[in-house]
Design an enzyme around this catalytic site. Sequence first.
Site, PDB file in Angstrom:
ATOM      1  N   CYS A  40      30.509  21.289 -24.514  1.00  0.00           N
ATOM      2  CA  CYS A  40      29.182  20.594 -24.718  1.00  0.00           C
ATOM      3  C   CYS A  40      28.722  20.251 -26.194  1.00  0.00           C
ATOM      4  CB  CYS A  40      28.039  20.877 -23.716  1.00  0.00           C
ATOM      5  SG  CYS A  40      27.412  22.337 -24.308  1.00  0.00           S
ATOM      6  N   GLU A  85      29.140  30.233 -26.907  1.00  0.00           N
ATOM      7  CA  GLU A  85      29.044  29.607 -28.203  1.00  0.00           C
ATOM      8  C   GLU A  85      28.829  30.903 -29.185  1.00  0.00           C
ATOM      9  OE1 GLU A  85      24.914  27.572 -28.039  1.00  0.00           O
ATOM     10  OE2 GLU A  85      24.300  29.140 -26.801  1.00  0.00           O
ATOM     11  N   ASP A 129      27.361  26.024 -32.237  1.00  0.00           N
ATOM     12  CA  ASP A 129      27.425  27.420 -32.735  1.00  0.00           C
ATOM     13  C   ASP A 129      28.404  28.198 -32.792  1.00  0.00           C
ATOM     14  OD1 ASP A 129      24.188  27.812 -33.024  1.00  0.00           O
ATOM     15  OD2 ASP A 129      24.145  27.082 -30.843  1.00  0.00           O
ATOM     16  N   HIS A 169       6.358  11.036 -34.439  1.00  0.00           N
ATOM     17  CA  HIS A 169       6.564  10.100 -33.478  1.00  0.00           C
ATOM     18  C   HIS A 169       6.892   8.777 -33.844  1.00  0.00           C
ATOM     19  CE1 HIS A 169       3.781  12.797 -30.720  1.00  0.00           C
ATOM     20  NE2 HIS A 169       5.015  12.618 -30.243  1.00  0.00           N
TER      21      HIS A 169
HETATM   22  C1  PEP Z   1      26.227  24.336 -29.037  1.00  0.00           C
HETATM   23  O1  PEP Z   1      25.759  25.084 -29.740  1.00  0.00           O
HETATM   24  O2  PEP Z   1      27.281  23.715 -29.235  1.00  0.00           O
HETATM   25  C2  PEP Z   1      25.358  23.474 -28.204  1.00  0.00           C
HETATM   26  C3  PEP Z   1      25.482  22.582 -27.528  1.00  0.00           C
HETATM   27  O3  PEP Z   1      23.873  23.723 -28.229  1.00  0.00           O
HETATM   28  P1  PEP Z   1      22.789  23.755 -29.347  1.00  0.00           P
HETATM   29  O4  PEP Z   1      23.549  22.571 -30.281  1.00  0.00           O
HETATM   30  O5  PEP Z   1      21.739  23.069 -28.417  1.00  0.00           O
HETATM   31  O6  PEP Z   1      22.681  24.796 -30.132  1.00  0.00           O
HETATM   32 MG    MG Z   2      24.111  26.313 -29.337  1.00  0.00          MG
END
Ligand code: PEP
Ligand code: MG
Length: 587
Positions: free
Chosen positions: A508, A437, A461, A197
């Site tokens: 993302c 991913e 990933d 925290h």
């Molecule tokens: C990714 O795998 O690119 C992703 C955005 O998900 P995370 O980082 O939460 O696995």
């Molecule tokens: Mg991911």
Amino acid sequence: MNFKSIYKEAKNKIQGIAAAPGIVIGKVYLFTKEKLEVSDGEITDVEEARQSLEDAVKQSKKELTKVFSIAREKMGETRAAIFEAQMMILDDPVLLETIEKRIENEKKLPEFIVYDEITKYQDIMRHSTESYIKERAHDIEDIKNRIIRNLQKKRWQSKIIRDSIVVSDMLTPADTLLLSRSNVRGFVMDHGGLTSHAAIISRSLNIPAVIGTHDITKHVKEDDTIIVDGFHGYVLINPTDEQIKFFSEKSEHLVQLQKGLDEFKDKPAITTDGREIKLYANVDVSGEIDIVVTSGANGIGLYRTEQILEEMSEFPTEDEQVSIYSNLSSRIYPNILTVRAFDIGGDKFKLLEFFEANPFLGLRGIRLLLENLTLFKIQIRAVLRSSQNKNVQLMLPMVSTMAEIKKSKEIIEECKSELKKEKHSFDKHIKIGIMVEVPAAAVMTKEFSREVDFLSVGTNDLIQYLMAVDRGNDLVSNLYQEFSPAVIRTLHHIVTEGNKSGKEISFCGEMAADTLAIPLLVGLGYKSLSMSPATIPYAKRIIRSLNYDYTKKLAKECVDCCTETEITHKLEKFFKDHSITRTRQII
Ligand code: PEP
Ligand code: MG
């Protein structure tokens, strides 16, 4: 000179974990807490002991109420909940009754019984395999010491020299918060992890922090000058002139950058020849929503709901989830909120205590949800019930087969019928998307995109699965290559095939926040990028100086390359040739 060479040569460095970003140079304030000695002396008057316990608990509550109200003001309701949870422990009738009974039976001083009883709880927590639960043992230490200190009628030290960098063995959440009122410039702690925290609070208060330095408290003295680098997780003790010059420039650069970036907040991310790129925010904790709103994001492209489990350490009920998602959806309205179903497993929150030899290749994401339908349905129902504003969409993690998509859609339909029967309102046309991913999903983009409303590429990933390289393993980190031709060609394939279906293809992974990658992603055809909110203004600045036609040419050349080096050279040359500053190269 750069960070790498500075740290390679530095003899005065101590490495820790980068817990809160930023660079500060300042004087050390060594914050050592007086060690509380606990006596197991006998008592004669049980009534008097009981009374002093009651007084100490009352005083502790009073103190925590004050801390809680400061926290609410400085960090917002969600984060302040840490202290509310501590206050609840003080109200726990079972704990208090047990302590009282033991005082009566054992006739020992209350401070000893309090110490012994709460330590027992902590030991259980420390032996947990979950890092989150281990960290909570530290928070309970705060309650324990607070009651004992009040039993001994001692006062808490909160006055420190203003504008200093606090170096400590370990800070409790309350210490971190209260000390920050003396304009603390940075925090360094020997113990604690990223989920402690104290680390979370430093991040929300925007105070650079390095934690987990093991023994820095033994290497620094009061008034020493140190440099805290909360980007890379290093502390430099009594820096050389050269180091001071380098870091002062970096820190000044950051301040200027921040000022300069504000002007982009309300402007669209549009190339010089008119192609608009939508920029969304990746949100890990709902408390980040304020940054999302001020960053000028077009919405939330990824809300990692498994973080709720990390924060709460248990599964939120349907109603609790409705409250979290509805709140976010209203705050962001009319922009879109993309809720990703719990991505449990891999290196994240573990639901099951059984051993998986290869957790990244195991029961993770959608696989786990389809095995735990009750859990999955509660979340789907909560997302649907939060979708009344029609600005919420649901995204499925770790999809690798068509069967997973079809099964999930069936379950979503089932939840819709249930809610209809129960007379709950929801968005009947809620958009359903998948993360791309896993290489299998990338290969199947054409077919999968026909089944869903949107796709979002997760390179964090995707790269590890494509290159067969564990993203957390140092021995093979050189193979974790964003710019490997294999990765770039896969990204090209996804966007080309996906665009044919007319569905939205978003992005993302962290790569979207790498300034070097942005022209390439734009040129490949990605029209919507999602990244951590703090990086949005940097991305905007770059996009606004790009020409789409040039980026297309760049992307085409990169797709034809055979090595990672060729690609990175092309990208660096592109920045140079078009005189675009990579504003985030500081970190
Ligand atoms: C990714 O795998 O690119 C992703 C955005 O998900 P995370 O980082 O939460 O696995
Ligand atoms: Mg991911």
